[in-house]
Write a protein that holds these residues in place. Structure first.
Motif, PDB file in Angstrom:
ATOM      1  N   LEU A  82       0.829  -1.209   0.000  1.00  0.00           N
ATOM      2  CA  LEU A  82       0.000   0.000   0.000  1.00  0.00           C
ATOM      3  C   LEU A  82       0.860   1.254   0.000  1.00  0.00           C
ATOM      4  CD1 LEU A  82      -2.785   1.408   0.283  1.00  0.00           C
ATOM      5  CD2 LEU A  82      -2.444   1.294   2.767  1.00  0.00           C
ATOM      6  N   ARG A  83       0.611   2.148  -0.930  1.00  0.00           N
ATOM      7  CA  ARG A  83       1.305   3.433  -1.000  1.00  0.00           C
ATOM      8  C   ARG A  83       0.286   4.550  -1.144  1.00  0.00           C
ATOM      9  NH1 ARG A  83       4.427   0.282   0.366  1.00  0.00           N
ATOM     10  NH2 ARG A  83       6.557  -0.138  -0.367  1.00  0.00           N
ATOM     11  N   ILE A  84       0.576   5.695  -0.560  1.00  0.00           N
ATOM     12  CA  ILE A  84      -0.247   6.890  -0.730  1.00  0.00           C
ATOM     13  C   ILE A  84       0.394   7.697  -1.847  1.00  0.00           C
ATOM     14  CG2 ILE A  84      -1.239   8.919   0.367  1.00  0.00           C
ATOM     15  CD1 ILE A  84      -2.197   6.263   1.567  1.00  0.00           C
ATOM     16  N   GLY A  85      -0.181   7.655  -3.025  1.00  0.00           N
ATOM     17  CA  GLY A  85       0.419   8.327  -4.175  1.00  0.00           C
ATOM     18  C   GLY A  85       0.219   9.833  -4.141  1.00  0.00           C
ATOM     19  N   ARG A  86       0.927  10.527  -5.004  1.00  0.00           N
ATOM     20  CA  ARG A  86       0.761  11.972  -5.125  1.00  0.00           C
ATOM     21  C   ARG A  86       0.970  12.365  -6.583  1.00  0.00           C
ATOM     22  NH1 ARG A  86       6.195  14.534  -2.277  1.00  0.00           N
ATOM     23  NH2 ARG A  86       7.727  13.520  -3.618  1.00  0.00           N
ATOM     24  N   THR A  87       0.248  13.412  -6.998  1.00  0.00           N
ATOM     25  CA  THR A  87       0.352  13.881  -8.375  1.00  0.00           C
ATOM     26  C   THR A  87       1.144  15.170  -8.487  1.00  0.00           C
ATOM     27  OG1 THR A  87      -1.665  15.226  -8.256  1.00  0.00           O
ATOM     28  CG2 THR A  87      -1.924  12.893  -8.853  1.00  0.00           C
ATOM     29  N   GLY A  88       1.182  15.961  -7.403  1.00  0.00           N
ATOM     30  CA  GLY A  88       1.845  17.259  -7.453  1.00  0.00           C
ATOM     31  C   GLY A  88       1.041  18.312  -8.199  1.00  0.00           C
ATOM     32  N   ARG A  89      -0.203  18.011  -8.549  1.00  0.00           N
ATOM     33  CA  ARG A  89      -1.037  18.922  -9.338  1.00  0.00           C
ATOM     34  C   ARG A  89      -2.286  19.263  -8.539  1.00  0.00           C
ATOM     35  NH1 ARG A  89       0.687  19.483 -14.465  1.00  0.00           N
ATOM     36  NH2 ARG A  89      -1.372  20.132 -15.206  1.00  0.00           N
ATOM     37  N   VAL A  90      -2.279  20.471  -7.968  1.00  0.00           N
ATOM     38  CA  VAL A  90      -3.310  20.855  -7.008  1.00  0.00           C
ATOM     39  C   VAL A  90      -4.669  21.039  -7.660  1.00  0.00           C
ATOM     40  CG1 VAL A  90      -4.019  22.615  -5.340  1.00  0.00           C
ATOM     41  CG2 VAL A  90      -1.628  21.864  -5.431  1.00  0.00           C
ATOM     42  N   MET A  91      -4.754  21.808  -8.753  1.00  0.00           N
ATOM     43  CA  MET A  91      -6.053  22.061  -9.366  1.00  0.00           C
ATOM     44  C   MET A  91      -6.691  20.777  -9.880  1.00  0.00           C
ATOM     45  SD  MET A  91      -7.144  25.152  -9.040  1.00  0.00           S
ATOM     46  CE  MET A  91      -8.520  25.030 -10.180  1.00  0.00           C
ATOM     47  N   GLU A  92      -5.883  19.854 -10.364  1.00  0.00           N
ATOM     48  CA  GLU A  92      -6.438  18.592 -10.847  1.00  0.00           C
ATOM     49  C   GLU A  92      -7.038  17.776  -9.707  1.00  0.00           C
ATOM     50  OE1 GLU A  92      -3.811  16.325 -13.276  1.00  0.00           O
ATOM     51  OE2 GLU A  92      -3.535  17.936 -14.745  1.00  0.00           O
ATOM     52  N   PRO A 118      -8.631  20.388 -17.933  1.00  0.00           N
ATOM     53  CA  PRO A 118      -8.362  21.773 -18.355  1.00  0.00           C
ATOM     54  C   PRO A 118      -7.424  22.512 -17.410  1.00  0.00           C
ATOM     55  CG  PRO A 118     -10.719  21.286 -18.441  1.00  0.00           C
ATOM     56  CD  PRO A 118     -10.066  20.139 -17.732  1.00  0.00           C
ATOM     57  N   GLU A 119      -6.742  23.514 -17.954  1.00  0.00           N
ATOM     58  CA  GLU A 119      -5.901  24.396 -17.147  1.00  0.00           C
ATOM     59  C   GLU A 119      -6.780  25.344 -16.334  1.00  0.00           C
ATOM     60  OE1 GLU A 119      -2.662  24.193 -16.851  1.00  0.00           O
ATOM     61  OE2 GLU A 119      -2.496  22.550 -18.292  1.00  0.00           O
ATOM     62  N   ALA A 120      -6.160  26.025 -15.375  1.00  0.00           N
ATOM     63  CA  ALA A 120      -6.905  26.916 -14.482  1.00  0.00           C
ATOM     64  C   ALA A 120      -7.653  28.002 -15.241  1.00  0.00           C
ATOM     65  CB  ALA A 120      -5.951  27.549 -13.467  1.00  0.00           C
ATOM     66  N   ILE A 141     -14.825  26.603  -7.293  1.00  0.00           N
ATOM     67  CA  ILE A 141     -13.812  26.184  -8.266  1.00  0.00           C
ATOM     68  C   ILE A 141     -13.266  27.383  -9.029  1.00  0.00           C
ATOM     69  CG2 ILE A 141     -13.451  24.876 -10.401  1.00  0.00           C
ATOM     70  CD1 ILE A 141     -15.497  22.825  -9.244  1.00  0.00           C
ATOM     71  N   ALA A 142     -14.149  28.282  -9.466  1.00  0.00           N
ATOM     72  CA  ALA A 142     -13.698  29.454 -10.219  1.00  0.00           C
ATOM     73  C   ALA A 142     -12.798  30.340  -9.364  1.00  0.00           C
ATOM     74  CB  ALA A 142     -14.901  30.243 -10.727  1.00  0.00           C
ATOM     75  N   THR A 143     -13.157  30.534  -8.101  1.00  0.00           N
ATOM     76  CA  THR A 143     -12.330  31.348  -7.204  1.00  0.00           C
ATOM     77  C   THR A 143     -10.963  30.714  -7.004  1.00  0.00           C
ATOM     78  OG1 THR A 143     -14.289  32.170  -6.035  1.00  0.00           O
ATOM     79  CG2 THR A 143     -12.174  32.359  -4.895  1.00  0.00           C
ATOM     80  N   ALA A 144     -10.937  29.393  -6.768  1.00  0.00           N
ATOM     81  CA  ALA A 144      -9.662  28.704  -6.597  1.00  0.00           C
ATOM     82  C   ALA A 144      -8.811  28.824  -7.849  1.00  0.00           C
ATOM     83  CB  ALA A 144      -9.907  27.243  -6.249  1.00  0.00           C
ATOM     84  N   ALA A 145      -9.454  28.797  -9.019  1.00  0.00           N
ATOM     85  CA  ALA A 145      -8.705  28.889 -10.275  1.00  0.00           C
ATOM     86  C   ALA A 145      -7.982  30.225 -10.406  1.00  0.00           C
ATOM     87  CB  ALA A 145      -9.647  28.670 -11.458  1.00  0.00           C
ATOM     88  N   TRP A 146      -8.557  31.292  -9.862  1.00  0.00           N
ATOM     89  CA  TRP A 146      -7.883  32.594  -9.891  1.00  0.00           C
ATOM     90  C   TRP A 146      -6.623  32.591  -9.032  1.00  0.00           C
ATOM     91  CZ3 TRP A 146      -8.525  36.145 -13.366  1.00  0.00           C
ATOM     92  CH2 TRP A 146      -9.748  36.261 -14.041  1.00  0.00           C
ATOM     93  N   HIS A 147      -6.550  31.691  -8.062  1.00  0.00           N
ATOM     94  CA  HIS A 147      -5.386  31.601  -7.162  1.00  0.00           C
ATOM     95  C   HIS A 147      -4.548  30.365  -7.457  1.00  0.00           C
ATOM     96  CE1 HIS A 147      -6.946  34.837  -4.559  1.00  0.00           C
ATOM     97  NE2 HIS A 147      -8.133  34.312  -4.800  1.00  0.00           N
TER      98      HIS A 147
END
Length: 203
Positions: free
Chosen positions: A11-21, A64-66, A90-96
């Motif tokens: 068992l491993r806890i994976g990570r993507t490094g991609r916050v918006m995704e 999609p991109e932010a 989601i839209a607000t987070a995309a601005w940041h």
């Protein structure tokens, strides 16, 4: 718990490094049943995602991109089945997005996420689990998790404060512990009706 850990040694806890995704699907999952969230996610990806490059399964889309998330009109959010509150989050987070993606630690990302309207403890934990592989981020506020943890460890359902007390011995690996508990197959007896699947497109 030790028996379950031995049963799943890889068992491993994976990570993507991609916050918006990680953030967009986590927000879509807020306070709804999975079927609602997946339906909205599928509609938005089909409408705004691009076909995956190279050899890929039919229908696979690139998230999609932010900048794209910021420009989705409200009527398309409605058609996806996501109501205005989640759309605004989601839209607000995309601005940041640039600041969120630049977070160096899970603690910094938690602080930045929870400073945004519509993002609380549960959503922050879900994002940090997926993007940063945080083994200690507990999804406090989850509809099922506290009951599941309580039943698996004591034979009785509990609430969020009770869950956190039970998970104290696993400090630093509390999310990993909840994953193992989920994999154990232990479930409290189901009583009462399930949450119904709503369709905001009909509202």
């Amino acid at each position: 718990m030790a028996d379950v850990a031995r049963k799943f040694p890889g068992l491993r806890i994976g990570r993507t490094g991609r916050v918006m995704e990680a953030l967009v699907p986590a927000v879509l999952e807020q306070k709804v049943v999975g079927q609602e969230a997946w339906r909205a996610w599928r509609w938005l990806l089909n409408r705004y995602g691009e076909p995956a490059p190279g050899p890929a399964p039919d229908g696979m889309r690139v998230i999609p991109e932010a900048a794209v998330w910021r420009q989705i009109p409200i009527w398309h959010w409605h058609r996806s089945g996501a109501e205005a509150v989640r759309a605004r989050t989601i839209a607000t987070a995309a601005w940041h997005a640039a600041k969120l993606e630049a977070a160096a630690t899970t603690e910094e990302l938690d602080r930045l996420l929870r400073a945004l309207p519509g993002i609380g403890v549960w959503t922050s934990a879900e994002v940090r689990q997926r993007a940063f592989g945080d083994p200690d981020a507990v999804s406090v506020g989850d509809f099922h998790l506290a009951k599941l943890v309580g039943y698996a460890l004591t034979g009785e359902k509990t609430d969020d404060p009770g869950m956190l007390r039970l998970l104290e011995p696993y400090q630093g690996h509390r999310h990993r512990a909840t994953v193992l508990i989920w994999l154990s197959g232990l479930r409290p007896p189901a009583r009462g009706p399930r949450m119904s699947v709503r369709d905001y497109r009909a509202f």
